[in-house]
Design an enzyme around this catalytic site. Structure first.
Site, PDB file in Angstrom:
ATOM      1  N   ARG A  25      -2.328  -6.156  -8.352  1.00  0.00           N
ATOM      2  CA  ARG A  25      -1.238  -7.104  -8.113  1.00  0.00           C
ATOM      3  C   ARG A  25      -1.158  -8.151  -9.205  1.00  0.00           C
ATOM      4  O   ARG A  25      -0.112  -8.495  -9.692  1.00  0.00           O
ATOM      5  CB  ARG A  25      -1.428  -7.815  -6.769  1.00  0.00           C
ATOM      6  CG  ARG A  25      -0.972  -6.992  -5.612  1.00  0.00           C
ATOM      7  CD  ARG A  25      -1.569  -7.493  -4.350  1.00  0.00           C
ATOM      8  NE  ARG A  25      -3.010  -7.305  -4.362  1.00  0.00           N
ATOM      9  CZ  ARG A  25      -3.783  -7.435  -3.314  1.00  0.00           C
ATOM     10  NH1 ARG A  25      -3.260  -7.775  -2.167  1.00  0.00           N
ATOM     11  NH2 ARG A  25      -5.068  -7.225  -3.395  1.00  0.00           N
ATOM     12  N   LYS A  81     -17.858  -5.527   7.496  1.00  0.00           N
ATOM     13  CA  LYS A  81     -16.642  -6.322   7.683  1.00  0.00           C
ATOM     14  C   LYS A  81     -16.212  -6.216   9.146  1.00  0.00           C
ATOM     15  O   LYS A  81     -16.512  -5.220   9.806  1.00  0.00           O
ATOM     16  CB  LYS A  81     -15.516  -5.758   6.813  1.00  0.00           C
ATOM     17  CG  LYS A  81     -15.573  -6.191   5.360  1.00  0.00           C
ATOM     18  CD  LYS A  81     -14.252  -5.848   4.677  1.00  0.00           C
ATOM     19  CE  LYS A  81     -14.269  -6.157   3.201  1.00  0.00           C
ATOM     20  NZ  LYS A  81     -13.047  -5.706   2.517  1.00  0.00           N
ATOM     21  N   SER A 119      -2.873  -7.686   2.976  1.00  0.00           N
ATOM     22  CA  SER A 119      -3.132  -7.548   4.414  1.00  0.00           C
ATOM     23  C   SER A 119      -3.480  -8.909   5.011  1.00  0.00           C
ATOM     24  O   SER A 119      -3.088  -9.212   6.136  1.00  0.00           O
ATOM     25  CB  SER A 119      -4.290  -6.574   4.648  1.00  0.00           C
ATOM     26  OG  SER A 119      -3.964  -5.297   4.178  1.00  0.00           O
ATOM     27  N   HIS A 165       0.842  -1.211   0.000  1.00  0.00           N
ATOM     28  CA  HIS A 165       0.000   0.000   0.000  1.00  0.00           C
ATOM     29  C   HIS A 165       0.875   1.259   0.000  1.00  0.00           C
ATOM     30  O   HIS A 165       0.609   2.212  -0.728  1.00  0.00           O
ATOM     31  CB  HIS A 165      -0.874   0.036   1.258  1.00  0.00           C
ATOM     32  CG  HIS A 165      -1.897  -1.063   1.359  1.00  0.00           C
ATOM     33  ND1 HIS A 165      -2.038  -1.852   2.473  1.00  0.00           N
ATOM     34  CD2 HIS A 165      -2.839  -1.500   0.481  1.00  0.00           C
ATOM     35  CE1 HIS A 165      -3.026  -2.719   2.298  1.00  0.00           C
ATOM     36  NE2 HIS A 165      -3.520  -2.542   1.089  1.00  0.00           N
TER      37      HIS A 165
HETATM   38  P1  ADP Z   1      -9.776  -3.510  -0.364  1.00  0.00           P
HETATM   39  O1  ADP Z   1      -9.810  -2.035  -0.548  1.00  0.00           O
HETATM   40  O2  ADP Z   1     -10.128  -4.251  -1.640  1.00  0.00           O
HETATM   41  O3  ADP Z   1     -10.483  -4.002   0.854  1.00  0.00           O
HETATM   42  P2  ADP Z   1      -7.004  -3.284   0.539  1.00  0.00           P
HETATM   43  O4  ADP Z   1      -7.336  -2.281   1.560  1.00  0.00           O
HETATM   44  O5  ADP Z   1      -6.093  -4.391   0.996  1.00  0.00           O
HETATM   45  O6  ADP Z   1      -8.251  -3.950  -0.151  1.00  0.00           O
HETATM   46  O7  ADP Z   1      -6.248  -2.611  -0.690  1.00  0.00           O
HETATM   47  C1  ADP Z   1      -6.530  -1.353  -1.208  1.00  0.00           C
HETATM   48  C2  ADP Z   1      -5.944  -1.255  -2.604  1.00  0.00           C
HETATM   49  O8  ADP Z   1      -4.544  -1.504  -2.587  1.00  0.00           O
HETATM   50  C3  ADP Z   1      -6.511  -2.244  -3.621  1.00  0.00           C
HETATM   51  O9  ADP Z   1      -6.587  -1.583  -4.867  1.00  0.00           O
HETATM   52  C4  ADP Z   1      -5.484  -3.347  -3.670  1.00  0.00           C
HETATM   53  O10 ADP Z   1      -5.493  -4.020  -4.917  1.00  0.00           O
HETATM   54  C5  ADP Z   1      -4.211  -2.539  -3.515  1.00  0.00           C
HETATM   55  N1  ADP Z   1      -3.118  -3.346  -2.952  1.00  0.00           N
HETATM   56  C6  ADP Z   1      -3.122  -4.132  -1.878  1.00  0.00           C
HETATM   57  N2  ADP Z   1      -1.930  -4.739  -1.686  1.00  0.00           N
HETATM   58  C7  ADP Z   1      -1.139  -4.327  -2.726  1.00  0.00           C
HETATM   59  C8  ADP Z   1       0.215  -4.623  -3.139  1.00  0.00           C
HETATM   60  N3  ADP Z   1       0.964  -5.481  -2.475  1.00  0.00           N
HETATM   61  N4  ADP Z   1       0.663  -4.013  -4.265  1.00  0.00           N
HETATM   62  C9  ADP Z   1      -0.136  -3.175  -4.963  1.00  0.00           C
HETATM   63  N5  ADP Z   1      -1.397  -2.869  -4.639  1.00  0.00           N
HETATM   64  C10 ADP Z   1      -1.902  -3.428  -3.537  1.00  0.00           C
END
Ligand code: ADP
Length: 162
Positions: free
Chosen positions: A90, A41, A129, A17
């Site tokens: 990803r 959630k 995460s 992130h």
């Molecule tokens: P969500 O918003 O779908 O519940 P997250 O909070 O984990 O999921 O992720 C927020 C955003 O960051 C999403 O667009 C996810 O694809 C992206 N993201 C998460 N981990 C990575 C990573 N390792 N590399 C690039 N983008 C990521």
């Protein structure tokens, strides 16, 4: 001024992130990291804790602001006058969901909201995460995945649970 929002659950924020935040902050004048307060959630960390983690991790990035929001992303963007959403990709598996979300957001915003995708840096392509939480649960090494203070918070959380 060109502003964008990077929305997500960030439960907790990982280096994946943070990498997207830094790269987006280099392109936009202002980047708002929007931490979703989703009552459906049950995140490991409360929304306030998730916001504080992101604030600490981005404290040296002057054009990054961290806020929480609830409800529809399109409403939140409208209330802030922002029309660009940043998301990370990803793998192909992320794409289908992300495409659907971006089309819904566009529809709900009268075609005003656009989504911009940042490809993950290869070294973070496996990082999520959920995997970080699984590793923490079994006391694994989190050094390459999250900042030290987040690793401590995770290990403490799982210590309390066990
Ligand atoms: P969500 O918003 O779908 O519940 P997250 O909070 O984990 O999921 O992720 C927020 C955003 O960051 C999403 O667009 C996810 O694809 C992206 N993201 C998460 N981990 C990575 C990573 N390792 N590399 C690039 N983008 C990521």
């Amino acid at each position: 001024m060109k502003s964008a929002i990077y929305p997500g659950t960030f439960d907790p924020m990982t280096y994946g992130h943070l990498d997207i935040i830094k790269r987006a902050a280099n392109i936009f004048d202002e980047l708002i990291v929007g931490v979703l307060d989703n009552k459906e959630k049950t995140p490991l960390f409360s929304v306030d804790v998730r916001v504080n983690i992101l604030k600490e991790a981005t404290k040296d990035l002057p054009n990054v602001k961290v806020e929480s929001f609830g409800g529809l992303l399109s409403d939140y963007c409208k209330s802030k006058g922002i029309f660009v959403v940043v998301r990370g990709l990803r793998a192909v598996t992320d794409f289908e969901y992300e495409l659907q979300m971006s089309q819904i957001n566009r529809k709900l915003s009268d075609n005003k909201l656009d989504t911009v995708y940042f490809n993950t840096s290869l070294k973070y392509s496996y990082l999520s995460s959920s995997s970080v939480k699984q590793i923490a649960q079994f006391g694994g090494d989190l050094t390459d995945f999250v900042p030290g203070f987040v690793a401590d918070m995770l290990l403490e959380k799982f210590d309390q649970k066990n």
